[in-house]
Scaffold this motif. Structure first.
Motif, mmCIF file in Angstrom:
data_model
loop_
_atom_site.group_PDB
_atom_site.id
_atom_site.type_symbol
_atom_site.label_atom_id
_atom_site.label_comp_id
_atom_site.label_asym_id
_atom_site.label_seq_id
_atom_site.Cartn_x
_atom_site.Cartn_y
_atom_site.Cartn_z
ATOM 1 N N LEU A 1 79.439 118.338 90.105
ATOM 2 C CA LEU A 1 80.505 118.588 91.066
ATOM 3 C C LEU A 1 80.362 117.704 92.295
ATOM 4 O O LEU A 1 79.271 117.533 92.846
ATOM 5 N N GLY A 2 81.474 117.149 92.714
ATOM 6 C CA GLY A 2 81.547 116.388 93.948
ATOM 7 C C GLY A 2 82.911 116.585 94.578
ATOM 8 O O GLY A 2 83.815 117.177 93.975
ATOM 9 N N ALA A 3 83.078 116.095 95.775
ATOM 10 C CA ALA A 3 84.365 116.269 96.448
ATOM 11 C C ALA A 3 85.506 115.639 95.668
ATOM 12 O O ALA A 3 86.659 116.090 95.745
ATOM 13 N N HIS A 4 85.218 114.607 94.877
ATOM 14 C CA HIS A 4 86.266 113.888 94.164
ATOM 15 C C HIS A 4 86.730 114.590 92.894
ATOM 16 O O HIS A 4 87.800 114.277 92.363
ATOM 17 N N ASN A 5 85.914 115.534 92.348
ATOM 18 C CA ASN A 5 86.301 116.182 91.087
ATOM 19 C C ASN A 5 86.327 117.708 91.168
ATOM 20 O O ASN A 5 86.411 118.380 90.145
ATOM 21 N N MET A 6 86.262 118.253 92.372
ATOM 22 C CA MET A 6 86.284 119.705 92.534
ATOM 23 C C MET A 6 87.749 120.187 92.589
ATOM 24 O O MET A 6 88.226 120.698 93.596
ATOM 25 N N ARG A 7 88.426 119.990 91.439
ATOM 26 C CA ARG A 7 89.841 120.315 91.330
ATOM 27 C C ARG A 7 90.088 121.017 89.996
ATOM 28 O O ARG A 7 89.353 120.806 89.024
#
Length: 501
Positions: free
Chosen positions: A357-363
């Protein structure tokens, strides 16, 4: 003008199809939902009475004029279930199901009693894995002694529905091979495995006789009347849902591979000889068509995508848009989808793990894609074992609820780098049961044709749903799959099975 019917009692619903063999068309279908009783200890159970009620609901939803033309019925059922029945035929308690992992310790006990998993494979062709019927007997003796004391017959889910329909207690080789008690090489109950399961009684007295794939029995007049069927309907041997799906997808000849994207995920291939792996990398089952059915089973497939969609408040019918909005590999997000524990890979106490998990894929779209990819990678893990054993396949026949997703169909083609076909009849287990009923009826009437010939004549694919691998996506999925395998290796020690009680 005669029709045949197939009934499939699954985990989430009971489904019925009515087939006209002359016109090659399903003329009617119905379904009824089922509830699952879940416990924090991993137990997953259902009341067999609910299957019977759902069966009545399904037939009740079919036009009377159609029902009056049915001459034969085949029953498919979820594998590995444990239905305890007393001498009078009364069910003694809820049925423990294939996805029940509360008996993991009992699996170890049974295998230790014969000298380990390897010795189990020598004796019967399979280790006793989480969910298999065998482990449910010692669990019942320990936790439901009143049921154990009155136990007269152990029936599998489809056996029980056959018993309701015919009054006869019997089992067939395909479903029986999922108990852990059948020696798949000899197609006989293994005395050593039965004794290892319970050395205080002779379990042979609790197991119904085994019948041949083309066997059939008359339906009880009272149940035929209650279902609105004519007198004289014949009930075929039926089988486990995977065995019936093999028939319904034409997987009754060598070189065929079927993948089912249902609550569980399965991969199975037909063989004309026992295909046993010394390390138990796959289930060495018998087929319900006279051969064998090496099978890979994962316990978490569409259940994972459904849970993710529910968590984010959308329907899986809208899931393909989330897949289209993300790239293969989910931008580094990896989902180990072991919500119900897992059989392949063998982690009965496993839990879901979301990694990367990272800010770019926490969707939500990334999590949904990662869930679908994780379920697909688990099946690829099993497929690799088939290929490693020398099996080769030109195409994959895709079935189950997940096959309704265009995105998932393409993902399978790309992850496996193999063309995908989708059978025209989507309810493959129910349809396979109907074809078995047709075949057994023809055999009773003196026709010497084979079940493979029946399948070849009646199983068709929908060309509009076929998929071929996209080379760019094939390459993109390769490192993502390797990342899945690395995470899998990392979590194995966390979810190792405890020592037997």
């Amino acid at each position: 003008m005669s029709l045949v019917a197939g009934l499939d009692a699954g985990t989430q619903s009971v489904k019925l199809v009515v087939y006209d063999a002359d016109t090659r068309q399903v003329v009617a279908s119905a379904s009824a939902p089922l509830d699952l009783i879940s416990g924090d200890d991993g137990s997953r159970e259902q009341h067999p009475a609910a299957w019977v009620e759902a069966m009545h609901d399904c037939f009740g939803a079919i036009d009377v004029s159609v029902r009056h033309r049915i001459v034969a019925l085949g029953v498919s059922g979820q594998q590995h279930g444990f239905v305890p029945v007393d001498a009078a035929g009364e069910v003694l308690g809820p049925a423990k199901l294939w996805c029940d992992t509360s008996t993991s310790a009992e699996c170890g006990e049974i295998m230790d009693a014969v000298g380990g998993a390897g010795r189990c494979i020598e004796l019967a062709g399979n280790p006793v894995l989480a969910g298999y019927t065998a482990s449910k007997l010692p669990w019942t003796r320990r936790h439901r002694p009143e049921v154990y004391a009155r136990l007269a017959t152990i029936l599998l889910p489809h056996d029980y529905l056959n018993f309701v329909l015919t009054g006869e207690r019997f089992c067939e080789y395909g479903d029986a091979s999922g108990t852990g008690w059948l020696d798949v090489r000899t197609r006989q109950w293994s005395s050593a495995m039965l004794d290892a399961t319970d050395d205080t009684r002779d379990l042979r007295d609790c197991l119904p006789p085994l019948v041949e794939p083309d066997a059939s029995f008359p339906m009880l007049p009272a149940i035929a009347s209650a279902l609105g069927l004519p007198a004289g309907v014949r009930v075929s041997a039926g089988g486990g849902d995977n065995m019936m799906a093999a028939i319904g997808t034409g997987c009754v000849a060598e070189g065929r591979l079927t993948m089912s994207l249902g609550t569980s995920g399965t991969l199975f291939a037909y063989a004309d000889r026992p295909i046993v792996d010394d390390d138990g990398a796959w289930a060495a089952f018998c087929s319900s068509s006279g051969g064998w059915l090496p099978l890979i089973c994962t316990m978490n497939c569409t259940v994972v995508t459904e849970q993710v969609a529910k968590m984010f408040g959308f329907s899986t019918r809208d899931g393909d848009a989330r897949i289209a909005a993300t790239a293969p590999g989910a931008d580094g997000l990896t989902f180990l989808p072991f919500l119900n524990g897992e059989r392949t890979p063998d982690l009965p106490l496993g839990k879901g793990v979301l990694a990367g998990l990272g800010a770019h894929n926490m969707r939500e779209a990334h999590v949904y894609r990662a869930a679908m990819e994780g379920a697909t990678y688990s099946l690829r893990y099993g497929y690799d074992a088939f290929v490693g054993a020398g099996m080769r396949f030109d195409r994959i026949a895709l079935t189950g609820g997940g096959a309704n997703s265009a995105a998932w169909r393409q993902m399978v083609a790309d992850v496996f780098d193999c063309p995908v076909d989708v059978p025209a009849q989507v309810e493959s287990a129910a349809f396979g049961a109907a074809l078995q009923a047709l075949w057994s009826l023809q055999r009773a009437q003196g026709d010497a044709g084979t079940l493979a010939e029946v399948a070849a004549a009646h199983v068709a694919v929908d060309p509009s749903l076929a998929c071929t691998p996209d080379p760019e996506r094939v390459r993109a999925y390769q490192p993502a799959y390797q990342r899945f395998l690395r995470h899998l290796d990392a979590v194995r020690p966390l979810y190792a099975a405890p020592p037997p009680l």
